[in-house]
Design a protein around this motif. Structure first.
Motif, PDB file in Angstrom:
ATOM      1  N   CYS A 223       0.818  -1.159  -0.283  1.00 52.85           N
ATOM      2  CA  CYS A 223      -0.074  -0.045  -0.068  1.00 52.85           C
ATOM      3  C   CYS A 223       0.880   1.003  -0.042  1.00 52.85           C
ATOM      4  N   ASP A 224       0.456   2.394  -0.402  1.00 52.65           N
ATOM      5  CA  ASP A 224       1.004   3.538  -0.509  1.00 52.65           C
ATOM      6  C   ASP A 224       0.687   4.343   0.755  1.00 52.65           C
ATOM      7  N   ASP A 225       1.436   5.545   0.896  1.00 54.91           N
ATOM      8  CA  ASP A 225       1.462   6.531   1.911  1.00 54.91           C
ATOM      9  C   ASP A 225       0.002   6.981   2.304  1.00 54.91           C
ATOM     10  N   SER A 226      -0.695   7.168   1.100  1.00 58.75           N
ATOM     11  CA  SER A 226      -2.043   7.888   1.220  1.00 58.75           C
ATOM     12  C   SER A 226      -3.093   6.845   1.904  1.00 58.75           C
ATOM     13  N   VAL A 227      -2.745   5.369   2.045  1.00 56.31           N
ATOM     14  CA  VAL A 227      -3.505   4.667   2.491  1.00 56.31           C
ATOM     15  C   VAL A 227      -3.029   4.249   4.030  1.00 56.31           C
TER      16      VAL A 227
ATOM     17  N   ASP B  33       0.543   4.971   6.678  1.00 54.52           N
ATOM     18  CA  ASP B  33       1.756   5.538   6.979  1.00 54.52           C
ATOM     19  C   ASP B  33       2.884   4.282   6.915  1.00 54.52           C
ATOM     20  N   ASP B  34       4.088   4.773   6.409  1.00 53.67           N
ATOM     21  CA  ASP B  34       5.154   3.853   6.029  1.00 53.67           C
ATOM     22  C   ASP B  34       5.642   3.305   7.460  1.00 53.67           C
TER      23      ASP B  34
END
Length: 89
Positions: free
Chosen positions: A25-29, A31-32
């Motif tokens: 998943c990316d950062d918009s979903v 937080d890393d």
């Protein structure tokens, strides 16, 4: 407690699916840092297993990888044991 034959395989599928989500998943979903914490916690829990249980998971992971049709997910499953610290580097 009597083990259900598919229980370990199904639970491992859940763990792999969630860690795949954290990885992909990316950062918009998500937080890393949160994703990394969750993956590290999953690795910690898996590493509490006995050596015999770890070997069983490795066998189940091999079967999951062989059955996976998506190349990127198959690659993730193939590297899962190493990423989780279940096998030596």
């Amino acid at each position: 407690m009597t083990e259900s034959p598919g229980l370990v395989a199904q639970l491992l599928k859940v763990v792999v699916a969630y860690t795949w989500f954290f990885e992909a998943c990316d950062d918009s979903v998500l937080d890393d840092d949160t994703a990394l914490k969750q993956m590290e916690y999953a690795a910690y829990l898996l590493n509490q297993l006995s050596d015999a249980d770890k070997r069983r998971l490795l066998d189940e992971l091999s079967a999951l990888a062989a059955a996976e049709s998506d190349p990127s997910e198959r690659e993730f499953v193939q590297g899962f044991a190493f990423a989780m610290g279940l096998v030596p580097s």
